[in-house]
Design a protein around this motif. Structure first.
Motif, PDB file in Angstrom:
ATOM      1  N   LEU A  20     -17.990  32.715  -4.911  1.00  0.00           N
ATOM      2  CA  LEU A  20     -17.851  31.492  -5.693  1.00  0.00           C
ATOM      3  C   LEU A  20     -18.101  30.278  -4.805  1.00  0.00           C
ATOM      4  CD1 LEU A  20     -14.588  32.283  -7.715  1.00  0.00           C
ATOM      5  CD2 LEU A  20     -16.963  32.927  -8.217  1.00  0.00           C
ATOM      6  N   SER A  21     -18.636  29.234  -5.418  1.00  0.00           N
ATOM      7  CA  SER A  21     -18.849  27.968  -4.711  1.00  0.00           C
ATOM      8  C   SER A  21     -18.214  26.843  -5.510  1.00  0.00           C
ATOM      9  CB  SER A  21     -20.346  27.677  -4.561  1.00  0.00           C
ATOM     10  OG  SER A  21     -21.006  28.692  -3.838  1.00  0.00           O
ATOM     11  N   CYS A  22     -17.837  25.784  -4.812  1.00  0.00           N
ATOM     12  CA  CYS A  22     -17.296  24.591  -5.463  1.00  0.00           C
ATOM     13  C   CYS A  22     -17.841  23.373  -4.730  1.00  0.00           C
ATOM     14  CB  CYS A  22     -15.777  24.602  -5.434  1.00  0.00           C
ATOM     15  SG  CYS A  22     -15.024  23.056  -6.023  1.00  0.00           S
ATOM     16  N   THR A  78     -18.747  21.451   0.144  1.00  0.00           N
ATOM     17  CA  THR A  78     -18.625  22.688  -0.620  1.00  0.00           C
ATOM     18  C   THR A  78     -17.595  23.618   0.008  1.00  0.00           C
ATOM     19  OG1 THR A  78     -20.950  22.540  -1.289  1.00  0.00           O
ATOM     20  CG2 THR A  78     -19.885  24.676  -1.533  1.00  0.00           C
ATOM     21  N   ILE A  79     -16.806  24.269  -0.849  1.00  0.00           N
ATOM     22  CA  ILE A  79     -15.997  25.391  -0.393  1.00  0.00           C
ATOM     23  C   ILE A  79     -16.491  26.649  -1.086  1.00  0.00           C
ATOM     24  CG2 ILE A  79     -13.964  23.981   0.096  1.00  0.00           C
ATOM     25  CD1 ILE A  79     -12.660  25.269  -2.416  1.00  0.00           C
ATOM     26  N   TYR A  80     -16.154  27.782  -0.475  1.00  0.00           N
ATOM     27  CA  TYR A  80     -16.591  29.069  -0.979  1.00  0.00           C
ATOM     28  C   TYR A  80     -15.410  30.021  -1.065  1.00  0.00           C
ATOM     29  CZ  TYR A  80     -21.016  27.137   0.677  1.00  0.00           C
ATOM     30  OH  TYR A  80     -22.093  26.312   0.897  1.00  0.00           O
ATOM     31  N   LEU A  81     -15.557  31.013  -1.925  1.00  0.00           N
ATOM     32  CA  LEU A  81     -14.597  32.109  -1.973  1.00  0.00           C
ATOM     33  C   LEU A  81     -15.394  33.404  -2.045  1.00  0.00           C
ATOM     34  CD1 LEU A  81     -11.556  32.813  -2.053  1.00  0.00           C
ATOM     35  CD2 LEU A  81     -11.799  33.017  -4.541  1.00  0.00           C
ATOM     36  N   TYR A  94     -11.560  31.278 -12.455  1.00  0.00           N
ATOM     37  CA  TYR A  94     -11.243  30.822 -11.100  1.00  0.00           C
ATOM     38  C   TYR A  94     -11.498  29.319 -11.010  1.00  0.00           C
ATOM     39  CZ  TYR A  94     -10.572  35.569  -9.488  1.00  0.00           C
ATOM     40  OH  TYR A  94     -10.074  36.847  -9.310  1.00  0.00           O
ATOM     41  N   TYR A  95     -10.485  28.603 -10.501  1.00  0.00           N
ATOM     42  CA  TYR A  95     -10.529  27.151 -10.439  1.00  0.00           C
ATOM     43  C   TYR A  95     -10.519  26.658  -8.999  1.00  0.00           C
ATOM     44  CZ  TYR A  95      -9.111  27.327 -15.362  1.00  0.00           C
ATOM     45  OH  TYR A  95      -9.043  27.571 -16.703  1.00  0.00           O
ATOM     46  N   CYS A  96     -11.339  25.671  -8.744  1.00  0.00           N
ATOM     47  CA  CYS A  96     -11.337  24.959  -7.477  1.00  0.00           C
ATOM     48  C   CYS A  96     -10.295  23.845  -7.541  1.00  0.00           C
ATOM     49  CB  CYS A  96     -12.737  24.381  -7.260  1.00  0.00           C
ATOM     50  SG  CYS A  96     -12.978  23.463  -5.745  1.00  0.00           S
TER      51      CYS A  96
END
Length: 125
Positions: A20-22, A78-81, A94-96
């Protein structure tokens, strides 16, 4: 105006992986702790992972330790999971999340200033 936009959700088989990216805008990204939460159907939203402002520290829910990895690229806002070995019960939106002034500990405690709209992850068994 602060905006958090998630992407990367989809359908995956149990045991599979997703990332996932945000992408965040409207804030000085490198000065904000960030995190991920999830909400399964019929359940409350729960903490998944958090990362400090410079990415030096990360925190995880016990249920995902060793399988999920949170990271950030401050140059890309950007953050990633990275999610590995996914389980059917991890089907959720899934929420950022972003905290305006606190540390990653604040996010672990559920203190969130801004939320994204979420991305759906469906894990088939």
């Amino acid at each position: 105006q602060v905006q958090l936009v998630e992407s990367g959700g989809g359908l995956v088989q149990a045991g599979g992986s997703l990332r996932l990216s945000c992408v965040t805008s409207g804030v000085v990204f490198g000065t904000r702790a960030m995190g991920w939460f999830r909400q399964a159907p019929g359940k409350e939203r729960e903490f998944v992972a958090a990362i400090s402002r410079n990415g030096g520290s990360s925190y995880y829910a016990d249920s995902v330790k060793g399988r999920f990895t949170i990271s950030r690229d401050n140059a890309r806002n950007t953050i990633y999971l990275q999610m590995n070995s996914l389980k059917a019960e991890e089907t959720a939106v899934y929420y950022c999340a972003l905290h305006s002034w606190g540390t990653a500990d604040s996010i672990v405690a559920g203190a969130v200033s801004y939320w994204g709209k979420g991305t759906l992850v469906t894990v088939s068994s």
